[in-house]
Design an enzyme around this catalytic site. Structure first.
Site, PDB file in Angstrom:
ATOM      1  N   SER A 157       0.839  -1.198   0.000  1.00 58.81           N
ATOM      2  CA  SER A 157       0.000   0.000   0.000  1.00 58.81           C
ATOM      3  C   SER A 157       0.879   1.254   0.000  1.00 58.81           C
ATOM      4  CB  SER A 157      -0.946  -0.047   1.206  1.00 58.81           C
ATOM      5  OG  SER A 157      -1.933   0.933   1.122  1.00 58.81           O
ATOM      6  N   ARG A 227     -11.630   6.343  10.310  1.00 55.86           N
ATOM      7  CA  ARG A 227     -11.153   4.962  10.263  1.00 55.86           C
ATOM      8  C   ARG A 227     -12.235   4.008   9.758  1.00 55.86           C
ATOM      9  NH1 ARG A 227      -6.641   2.162   9.384  1.00 55.86           N
ATOM     10  NH2 ARG A 227      -6.590   0.174  10.482  1.00 55.86           N
ATOM     11  N   ASP A 322      -8.997  -6.429  -4.463  1.00 56.05           N
ATOM     12  CA  ASP A 322      -8.567  -5.127  -3.944  1.00 56.05           C
ATOM     13  C   ASP A 322      -9.154  -4.039  -4.827  1.00 56.05           C
ATOM     14  OD1 ASP A 322      -7.299  -2.852  -3.059  1.00 56.05           O
ATOM     15  OD2 ASP A 322      -5.267  -3.643  -3.226  1.00 56.05           O
ATOM     16  N   HIS A 355      -8.127  -5.108  -0.111  1.00 54.32           N
ATOM     17  CA  HIS A 355      -6.833  -4.429  -0.009  1.00 54.32           C
ATOM     18  C   HIS A 355      -5.994  -4.976   1.153  1.00 54.32           C
ATOM     19  CE1 HIS A 355      -3.918  -1.282  -0.592  1.00 54.32           C
ATOM     20  NE2 HIS A 355      -4.084  -0.823   0.636  1.00 54.32           N
ATOM     21  N   ASP A 356      -6.627  -5.340   2.236  1.00 55.71           N
ATOM     22  CA  ASP A 356      -5.902  -5.848   3.406  1.00 55.71           C
ATOM     23  C   ASP A 356      -5.226  -7.191   3.153  1.00 55.71           C
ATOM     24  OD1 ASP A 356      -6.150  -3.779   5.111  1.00 55.71           O
ATOM     25  OD2 ASP A 356      -7.709  -4.661   6.377  1.00 55.71           O
TER      26      ASP A 356
END
Length: 382
Positions: A157, A227, A322, A355-356
């Site tokens: 990232s 967040r 992602d 994405h994680d």
């Protein structure tokens, strides 16, 4: 009785601190007169100092990438799955360095640090950082440790953007560049997500234009909302459906505006937990650094020309679900590298985590990392 750790763990680790008195000129035109970097290392540096690997962290990461600080720690470092004896980044062969970036809130000089000009915390007066500034400070840390060239610079990232910047700004100091789930620059959609997150923070009545420490308060609600928004973009639709579905928290609908669904409860927990450990000004700073990253802008927006100055080999990995940095974004880098006649290995990994995924020990992904880094080690003779 001392606690035992798994054989593939680096075990107990302690952060270290490096202080720099030489001013650091920044992309924004300002400079930091003096600063500190907090970092951790795992493994042993070999005699010719050729086996060092730099780990660059993502937006909310820090220097604690592997192992445990105390036997009571419930969780290890943020990328413990990949770093350790026998793991893809094998500490039996590599000397691994992970640091907290400038502007961070985990020990390196940042908005919570004391501004030597005022004797008060920097707060919003801390300079806006660019990825190139972080890379420059990382190079100074490497100098301090006597490392002239990294065997590899690795990041996912925002960390992948730092790795890419290393290949451009310090072509002689990096042999391999590993870029995971990254992009050559943010899309308008990504910038929009970051702006909504920042607005959630700055519109919190406890923000006080970034001087919340002077008011003995904190924009916890705004940071939690930021967040929560970010977390949604880090997950895929499939992973959220699999993890939560439409499951109800209490087994029935409440017909009010409190938590009904499990996913709501999860996001509130993630937001509150994050706001308890992270600094709001650092969040603003990190998202701006993401927005500003665009190395090709210095080369008439020609990424291939920009990357032509790199001398290292590249490994890129992306993940099928992602949508924050979709595989097409990694392929933009791969295409430019091929056009620039650079050696590049690329793999899109089928993974449901979104994405994680770059933080998960997905078999195909870790096999790719292990195989590539094994070659890096063998070529280096260690």
């Amino acid at each position: 009785m001392s606690k035992s750790y798994p054989s593939d763990s680096v075990g107990l680790v302690s952060p270290q601190r490096a202080r720099f008195s030489e001013p650091l000129p920044l992309r924004c035109g300002r400079e930091i007169p003096e600063y500190e970097l907090v970092y951790e290392t795992y493994g042993e540096l070999n005699k010719d100092r050729s086996n060092a690997v730099l780990i660059c962290h993502a937006l909310s990461g820090n220097h604690h990438a592997a192992g445990f600080h105390t036997p009571e720690d419930r969780k290890p470092g943020w990328w413990d799955s990949a770093i350790g004896p026998g793991k893809p980044i094998d500490t039996r062969r590599f000397f691994v360095i992970a640091l907290n970036n400038l502007g961070g809130c985990d020990g390196s000089t940042g908005p919570q640090s004391i501004n030597p000009e005022t004797g008060k915390p920097y707060g919003p007066d801390f300079p806006v950082m660019a990825v190139r500034d972080w890379v420059k400070s990382q190079a100074r840390l490497a100098d301090r440790l006597g490392i002239q060239q990294f065997a590899a610079v690795v990041g996912g990232s925002l960390g992948g953007m730092q790795a890419l910047r290393w290949s451009i700004d310090y072509p002689d100091r990096i042999r391999h560049c590993v870029i995971i789930a990254a992009a050559p620059k943010l899309s308008a959609q990504n910038i929009a997500f970051n702006e909504v997150a920042r607005q959630a923070i700055v519109r919190d009545p406890d923000f006080h234009e970034g001087r919340y420490l002077d008011h003995n308060t904190y924009p916890a609600q705004g940071l939690a909302l930021a967040r929560m928004l970010g977390h949604i973009t880090y997950l895929s639709d499939d992973s959220m459906r699999e993890k939560f579905g439409r499951d109800l928290k209490s087994g029935k609908l409440n017909f009010n505006y409190d938590v009904d669904f499990e996913v709501e409860s999860y996001l509130r927990y993630q937001g509150e937990s994050f706001s308890n450990r992270f600094d709001a000004n650092t969040y603003l700073l990190m998202t701006k650094a993401l927005d500003y990253f665009d190395p090709a802008a210095d080369h008439n927006h020609d990424l291939a020309t920009c990357l032509s100055q790199a001398r290292c080999e590249f490994l890129l990995a992306s993940f099928s679900t992602d949508w924050r940095f979709a595989p097409e974004r990694s392929e933009e880098i791969v295409t430019a590298l091929i056009k620039a006649k650079k050696k590049v290995t690329y793999m899109e990994i089928d993974a449901p985590q979104g994405h994680d995924a770059f933080l998960f020990p997905i078999p195909d992904y870790f096999s790719l990392l292990s195989t590539y880094l094994d070659r890096v080690a063998r070529e280096g003779g260690f």
